[in-house]
Design an enzyme around this catalytic site. Structure first.
Site, PDB file in Angstrom:
ATOM      1  N   SER A   1       0.852  -1.182   0.000  1.00 39.20           N
ATOM      2  CA  SER A   1       0.000   0.000   0.000  1.00 39.20           C
ATOM      3  C   SER A   1       0.885   1.229   0.000  1.00 39.20           C
ATOM      4  O   SER A   1       2.051   1.174   0.420  1.00 39.20           O
ATOM      5  CB  SER A   1      -0.887  -0.004   1.262  1.00 39.20           C
ATOM      6  OG  SER A   1      -1.465   1.252   1.494  1.00 39.20           O
TER       7      SER A   1
ATOM      8  N   TYR B   1      -2.032  -0.137  11.369  1.00 39.02           N
ATOM      9  CA  TYR B   1      -1.906  -0.589   9.987  1.00 39.02           C
ATOM     10  C   TYR B   1      -0.704   0.065   9.309  1.00 39.02           C
ATOM     11  O   TYR B   1       0.056  -0.601   8.598  1.00 39.02           O
ATOM     12  CB  TYR B   1      -3.190  -0.259   9.244  1.00 39.02           C
ATOM     13  CG  TYR B   1      -3.264  -0.799   7.835  1.00 39.02           C
ATOM     14  CD1 TYR B   1      -3.470  -2.152   7.604  1.00 39.02           C
ATOM     15  CD2 TYR B   1      -3.157   0.051   6.741  1.00 39.02           C
ATOM     16  CE1 TYR B   1      -3.555  -2.655   6.308  1.00 39.02           C
ATOM     17  CE2 TYR B   1      -3.233  -0.437   5.444  1.00 39.02           C
ATOM     18  CZ  TYR B   1      -3.441  -1.788   5.234  1.00 39.02           C
ATOM     19  OH  TYR B   1      -3.506  -2.277   3.950  1.00 39.02           O
TER      20      TYR B   1
ATOM     21  N   LYS C   1       2.436  -1.999   7.699  1.00 38.30           N
ATOM     22  CA  LYS C   1       2.815  -1.888   6.285  1.00 38.30           C
ATOM     23  C   LYS C   1       4.247  -1.361   6.137  1.00 38.30           C
ATOM     24  O   LYS C   1       4.980  -1.796   5.241  1.00 38.30           O
ATOM     25  CB  LYS C   1       1.831  -0.977   5.546  1.00 38.30           C
ATOM     26  CG  LYS C   1       0.475  -1.624   5.288  1.00 38.30           C
ATOM     27  CD  LYS C   1       0.610  -2.860   4.385  1.00 38.30           C
ATOM     28  CE  LYS C   1      -0.735  -3.461   4.022  1.00 38.30           C
ATOM     29  NZ  LYS C   1      -0.624  -4.678   3.202  1.00 38.30           N
TER      30      LYS C   1
END
Length: 339
Positions: free
Chosen positions: A145, A158, A162
């Site tokens: 991402s 998150y 990531k």
């Protein structure tokens, strides 16, 4: 060792295969006739995903597993090879998240996001490499991402996971290159995608969670993942102009980007509609155990199906050649005008 040609069916394992990008990946690989092993926690979602693969003509097996458990990942890999033979491609896509300010996320919740979203990739990759390295063959695609480079407010757990995947992936890729391994790892950095996660993520915001516009359809992401599996020599692929713009802005002006996200990032991640208490929460248990939710979320009306930037990301060599040709033509023209 016989090298398998691309025209032959591959054995492909996909984690997080029941919804969103993972579900779209099932369809993308099934259209090529690959043998699929689908890994996820939700039984209804797995059954529906398998039915789609079978309808497309692909042999398929399912594995109920939580990727935060290393033994579960090992079991999924063993099952895949027992059913279909050596694993050719492994796609990591499973994740969970929490939408909330950092101070409102409990230690247990933060650990859970890290264990699934980061360590789940690590566990699954270890299981895949245990089989791929002795054969000197195989490809692992990490679904990433823009958040892997640029953290955003309300997604601290998150964002951290990531970022961790990105650093670990780079280090692992260097190790494989150092040993001249035939195993390839690559990463696909995604923009905001129209998936069901926004209706089942653990949400403590005032409004319903939503992706930051512009939003893209999961099929676009799935095409990028399949392309990366077919062309794994690149370290990573960027999907969407917003991903490219975010990563470039973060590289040259991270401070101003911090302030921009502070002003705009909170409201951009929630609707005006208030959060609904009846929405499921898949942090600890699957949201698709009893009902299938498919690949798409509730943002079809605004989601984009194509990206010129993705084509550019996949064709760097062609663009470079075209750019060189244009520069050459310009130089010839300048010389002609100088005569």
């Amino acid at each position: 060792m016989r090298i398998r040609t691309r025209s032959e069916p591959r054995t492909v394992v996909i984690t997080g295969a029941t919804a969103g990008v993972g579900r779209a990946c099932v369809r993308a690989f099934a259209t090529g006739g690959d043998r699929l092993v689908l890994v996820a926690r939700g039984s209804a979602g797995l059954h529906a995903a398998a039915a789609e693969a079978l309808a497309a003509g692909s042999p398929v097996r399912t594995v109920l597993a939580d990727v935060s458990d290393p033994e579960a990942c090992e079991g999924a890999a063993a099952h895949a090879e027992a059913e279909f033979g050596p694993i050719d491609v492994w796609v990591n896509d499973a994740f969970v998240s929490v939408f909330a300010p950092f101070t409102e996320i409990t230690p247990e919740e933060f650990s859970r996001v890290t264990e699934v979203t980061y360590l789940g990739y690590v566990n699954a990759t270890r299981a895949a490499l245990r089989r791929m390295l002795p054969r000197d063959h195989g490809t692992i695609v990490q679904v990433g991402s823009a958040i892997a480079y640029r953290g955003i407010p309300l997604q601290t757990a998150y964002s951290g996971a990531k970022h961790a995947i990105q650093g670990w992936h780079e280090a692992l890729r260097c190790e494989l290159l150092a040993t001249a391994s035939g195993v390839r790892v690559t990463m696909v950095q995604l923009p905001a995608v129209n998936t069901p996660q926004f209706d089942w993520v653990l949400n403590r915001l005032r409004g319903r969670a939503r992706p930051v516009p512009p939003v893209h359809q999961p099929e676009l992401a799935a095409r990028a993942v399949r392309y990366a599996a077919d062309h794994p020599g690149r370290r990573e692929y960027w999907v969407g102009a917003s991903t490219a713009a975010t990563l470039l802005a973060n590289a040259v002006a991270p401070g101003p980007l911090d302030r921009y996200l502070a002003r705009n990032g909170v409201d951009a991640q929630q609707d005006d509609q208030p959060r609904r208490d009846q929405d499921p929460d898949n942090l600890w248990t699957p949201a698709d155990d009893d009902a299938d939710h498919g690949a798409h979320g509730r943002f079809d009306a605004e989601a984009r199906e194509r990206s010129a930037q993705l084509w550019a990301s996949q064709h760097h060599g062609l663009l470079a050649a075209g750019g060189a040709a244009l520069l050459g033509a310009a130089a010839v023209g300048a010389l002609a005008r100088g005569r």
